[in-house]
Write a protein that holds these residues in place. Structure first.
Motif, PDB file in Angstrom:
ATOM      1  N   MET A  63      14.756  54.421  36.545  1.00 41.01           N
ATOM      2  CA  MET A  63      16.203  54.217  36.476  1.00 41.01           C
ATOM      3  C   MET A  63      16.571  53.433  35.221  1.00 41.01           C
ATOM      4  O   MET A  63      17.585  53.719  34.580  1.00 41.01           O
ATOM      5  CB  MET A  63      16.697  53.523  37.745  1.00 41.01           C
ATOM      6  CG  MET A  63      16.612  54.469  38.946  1.00 41.01           C
ATOM      7  SD  MET A  63      17.043  53.721  40.517  1.00 41.01           S
ATOM      8  CE  MET A  63      18.801  53.452  40.298  1.00 41.01           C
ATOM      9  N   ALA A  64      15.725  52.469  34.827  1.00 35.12           N
ATOM     10  CA  ALA A  64      15.986  51.698  33.612  1.00 35.12           C
ATOM     11  C   ALA A  64      15.829  52.568  32.364  1.00 35.12           C
ATOM     12  O   ALA A  64      16.532  52.355  31.368  1.00 35.12           O
ATOM     13  CB  ALA A  64      15.043  50.501  33.546  1.00 35.12           C
ATOM     14  N   LEU A  65      14.920  53.542  32.423  1.00 28.11           N
ATOM     15  CA  LEU A  65      14.703  54.424  31.277  1.00 28.11           C
ATOM     16  C   LEU A  65      15.840  55.425  31.070  1.00 28.11           C
ATOM     17  O   LEU A  65      16.055  55.916  29.965  1.00 28.11           O
ATOM     18  CB  LEU A  65      13.398  55.209  31.448  1.00 28.11           C
ATOM     19  CG  LEU A  65      12.106  54.409  31.292  1.00 28.11           C
ATOM     20  CD1 LEU A  65      10.919  55.246  31.754  1.00 28.11           C
ATOM     21  CD2 LEU A  65      11.924  53.971  29.856  1.00 28.11           C
ATOM     22  N   LEU A  66      16.541  55.725  32.134  1.00 29.21           N
ATOM     23  CA  LEU A  66      17.630  56.697  32.025  1.00 29.21           C
ATOM     24  C   LEU A  66      18.837  56.026  31.392  1.00 29.21           C
ATOM     25  O   LEU A  66      19.584  55.314  32.033  1.00 29.21           O
ATOM     26  CB  LEU A  66      17.993  57.250  33.417  1.00 29.21           C
ATOM     27  CG  LEU A  66      16.878  58.002  34.137  1.00 29.21           C
ATOM     28  CD1 LEU A  66      17.279  58.303  35.567  1.00 29.21           C
ATOM     29  CD2 LEU A  66      16.538  59.273  33.391  1.00 29.21           C
ATOM     30  N   SER A  67      19.021  56.286  30.109  1.00 28.36           N
ATOM     31  CA  SER A  67      20.092  55.579  29.414  1.00 28.36           C
ATOM     32  C   SER A  67      21.417  56.322  29.440  1.00 28.36           C
ATOM     33  O   SER A  67      22.464  55.708  29.466  1.00 28.36           O
ATOM     34  CB  SER A  67      19.675  55.299  27.972  1.00 28.36           C
ATOM     35  OG  SER A  67      19.290  56.497  27.351  1.00 28.36           O
TER      36      SER A  67
END
Length: 145
Positions: A63-67
């Motif tokens: 989720m953090a990687l999905l910018s």
């Protein structure tokens, strides 16, 4: 686990400790695991005789990687699909050699993580063979980084 299986597992664990001091037991009598190098691969040996080489990502990390867009808008299936995409480069690096060496590939998806898991049955009554296979995993995946 039967008494005999428990005794065999205890004997195997005792034989592995000197050879692999980095092995950790998450719960008493449970699986043993250790990191394979610094790339994020994990080796796990289960009491029922499964040796696993696995690589995965925590759902929170995905989720953090999905910018672009807000990950909160994505369903669990979509996040899992993205996680599989992110782990592919690391997994594809070793897939062929693991499969050729008798491992089978599974994808494990939980609420916490997505992992590519390569597993192979081992004979817990043959500590030498188990150690040899674990050393092979360390040499093949652990050092290659």
């Amino acid at each position: 686990m039967s008494d005999e299986a428990s005794t065999e597992w205890d004997a195997l664990r005792a034989s592995l400790t000197p050879a692999f001091p980095q092995l950790q037991e998450s719960e008493a009598g449970g699986a043993l695991s250790m990191e394979l190098g610094s790339d994020g691969w994990l080796l796990e040996l289960t009491p029922d005789g499964q040796l696993l080489c696995q690589y995965g990502l925590a759902i929170d990390d995905v989720m953090a990687l999905l910018s672009d867009g807000t990950p909160e808008d994505l369903g669990t299936d979509e996040i899992a699909k993205q996680a599989k995409y992110y782990i592919q480069p690391a997994v594809s690096k070793y897939r062929a050699i693991l499969l050729k060496s008798g491992f089978s590939e599974q994808t494990e998806i939980t609420d916490e993580y997505v992992a590519a898991r390569f597993e192979r049955s081992v004979d817990v009554t043959n500590p030498t063979a188990v150690q040899d296979l674990m050393r092979w995993c360390v040499r093949t995946i652990g050092v290659a980084g």
